[in-house]
Design an enzyme around this catalytic site. Structure first.
Site, short mmCIF file in Angstrom:
data_model
loop_
_atom_site.label_atom_id
_atom_site.label_comp_id
_atom_site.label_asym_id
_atom_site.label_seq_id
_atom_site.Cartn_x
_atom_site.Cartn_y
_atom_site.Cartn_z
N HIS A 155 38.57 34.05 40.08
CA HIS A 155 38.97 34.87 38.93
C HIS A 155 40.39 34.57 38.46
CE1 HIS A 155 35.52 37.77 38.90
NE2 HIS A 155 35.35 37.20 40.07
N ASP A 363 47.66 33.89 33.68
CA ASP A 363 46.57 34.81 33.95
C ASP A 363 45.26 34.04 33.97
OD1 ASP A 363 45.30 37.24 34.34
OD2 ASP A 363 46.43 38.25 32.75
O1 F6P Z 1 41.61 39.57 39.40
C1 F6P Z 1 42.35 39.44 40.52
C2 F6P Z 1 42.30 40.65 41.46
O2 F6P Z 1 42.92 40.30 42.65
C3 F6P Z 1 40.92 41.13 41.80
O3 F6P Z 1 40.33 40.38 42.80
C4 F6P Z 1 41.26 42.51 42.21
O4 F6P Z 1 40.19 43.38 42.26
C5 F6P Z 1 42.31 42.94 41.18
O5 F6P Z 1 42.99 41.75 40.92
C6 F6P Z 1 43.21 44.06 41.69
O6 F6P Z 1 43.95 43.66 42.80
P1 F6P Z 1 43.85 44.38 44.21
O7 F6P Z 1 42.42 44.32 44.65
O8 F6P Z 1 44.77 43.60 45.10
O9 F6P Z 1 44.31 45.78 44.00
#
Ligand code: F6P
Length: 458
Positions: A155, A363
């Site tokens: 992602h 991003d």
């Molecule tokens: O899109 C990147 C990401 O790390 C996702 O995998 C994740 O759900 C989101 O950002 C939020 O981050 P975190 O899970 O570390 O709170």
């Protein structure tokens, strides 16, 4: 029909205690899981010493989660995922921390996940692993004897080879990716960086239809940009909460143009640089000053990591300085809000905003840009100002594309957007919306699952 098994660090399957307002990714995947009678595996988000898998079936979707120990969370999630891979993959070598313990914890947790999950996977299941937390998981599953079709989607960006080689054991990480059958990236640019690494560092070769070969193993690597649930987002703009929020925003702005930014509080989002660009606009266009205000919504995240505490402190100080310098008796130039809001509320905010200011320094995609587009009034749409370094810029090139590091560029784009005639706003918005609607999250999901299903297994 094969079952679908989704594995990701965070599990966003609907649960009895979730509010029901899921994000686009969760909506798309849960719909697929429901159709394919699947399971979503991942971390519970909790610390605990047992490795018992907790199964929960809700709304026709089964989730299965495990707790992680304090040490696992520190080394795998906060450490390798968020202090090593995240900054490095967002081109921030200076923020990247290289600790052997982090890498050890990352590999240990991936091994644990693989060992716990594999007994639950049936021979015909499609397995879809998500994101940088789980890069080696496919390899672990192969070690467990799985011969299933296994796919991986990243992602976030894939870094240029020159940056990736700064990672100790970079080759080991990429070699593990060859355990997958299909690998998806958000853009052609990240896919190109992956190709570069494979051909320059591993002696690999590229073939037809995304084939990438290293040694005797050929996999497929594709660019497959994620979208939003556009139809649902458009519907949200008509619902009562969105309409009430829209009215509230218009009333509170008393004729001024709203500029909106919505981001997880993360240094990769370029919020500090955005504030500097906005300040440059205020400073250089005194006559336009009192006609605008910026609403920045930034829910804090990953606050156990120092670099996130640092960016939060910097933004607190900078927002205070901007308001101190420019606010008047009845106007504050910047409303800085450290909390998240439900989708329907955001839909109303986006629709009320004359400008969507989306300026990440880097991003993988950026779904806020797409949500902003989807929420606009077709007869009087706002203007999207978008960083050229967001994955979304490859698709949304009718936006005003800016260099997010340049305060002048941001200030000029704000002025351009504020003075843009309605006809031009409509002419720019229409193709943006078409793109968001056509390449939505369902398109993305089907495209990936189709690619994976087409793989022939031995
Ligand atoms: O899109 C990147 C990401 O790390 C996702 O995998 C994740 O759900 C989101 O950002 C939020 O981050 P975190 O899970 O570390 O709170």
């Amino acid at each position: 029909m094969s079952r679908l098994i989704v594995v990701s660090n965070r599990v966003q399957a609907p649960s009895a205690d979730s509010s029901g307002a899921q994000g686009g990714l969760a909506v798309a995947l849960t719909a697929a899981l429901r159709e394919h009678d699947g399971i979503w595996f991942g971390w519970s988000g909790e610390a605990g010493e047992t490795r018992d898998m907790r199964f929960e079936t809700y709304g026709g979707v089964t989730s299965a989660t495990i707790d992680l120990s304090e040490q696992d969370i520190e080394e795998y999630y906060e450490g390798y995922a968020n202090r090593t891979l995240w900054p490095l993959f967002h081109y921030r070598l200076g923020l990247t921390e290289f600790e052997r313990d982090f890498q050890g914890g990352y590999e240990r947790v991936n091994r644990t996940f693989g060992e716990i999950i594999s007994p639950h996977i049936q021979p015909d299941d499609l397995v879809w692993v998500h994101d940088y937390h789980m890069i080696p998981l496919g390899w672990v599953l192969r070690q467990q004897g799985l011969t299933n079709r296994i796919g991986f989607f990243l992602h976030i960006p894939w870094p240029p080879t020159r940056l990736l080689v700064a990672l100790p054991q970079h080759r080991r990480l990429v070699e593990a990716m060859f355990a997958y059958d299909v690998i998806g990236f958000q853009t052609e640019e990240w896919l190109g960086s992956f190709h570069h690494y494979v051909t320059h560092e591993m002696g690999g070769s590229l073939g037809e239809n995304g084939a990438v070969t290293v040694g005797g193993r050929t996999i497929r690597a594709i660019a497959c940009p994620i979208g939003i649930d556009a139809e649902e987002f458009v519907a949200a703009t008509g619902r009562s909460e969105a309409v009430a929020t829209h009215r509230r925003m218009i009333e509170s702005s008393i004729g001024r143009s709203l500029i909106v930014g919505v981001d997880r509080l993360d240094y990769s989002k370029g919020i500090e640089e955005r504030f500097n660009g906005y300040q440059r606009f205020l400073e250089s266009r005194p006559d336009a000053r009192a006609n605008v205000y910026l609403l920045q919504i930034a829910p804090p995240s990953r606050s156990s990591v120092q670099s996130y505490r640092d960016i939060r402190a910097q933004l607190d100080a900078l927002s205070g300085r901007i308001n101190g310098a420019y606010a008047d008796l009845d106007w504050v130039p910047l409303r800085y809000v450290n909390q998240g809001f439900p989708r329907d509320v955001l839909a109303g905010v986006y629709r009320a905003a004359r400008i969507g200011l989306v300026t990440p320094l880097r991003d993988g995609m950026n779904l806020v840009a797409k949500e902003y587009v989807a929420a606009q009034d077709p007869d009087d749409p706002g203007v999207l100002i978008l960083s050229r370094f967001a994955g979304a810029a490859a698709q949304l090139d009718q936006a005003l594309l800016v260099n997010p590091y340049s305060a002048d560029d941001i200030a000029d784009a704000i002025e351009h957007a504020l003075t843009m005639p309605r006809e031009e706003r409509i002419a720019r918005w229409r193709p943006l919306f078409e793109n968001v609607r056509e390449h939505d999250v369902i398109w993305w999901r089907n495209r990936f699952i189709d690619e994976l299903s087409a793989v022939s297994v031995a």
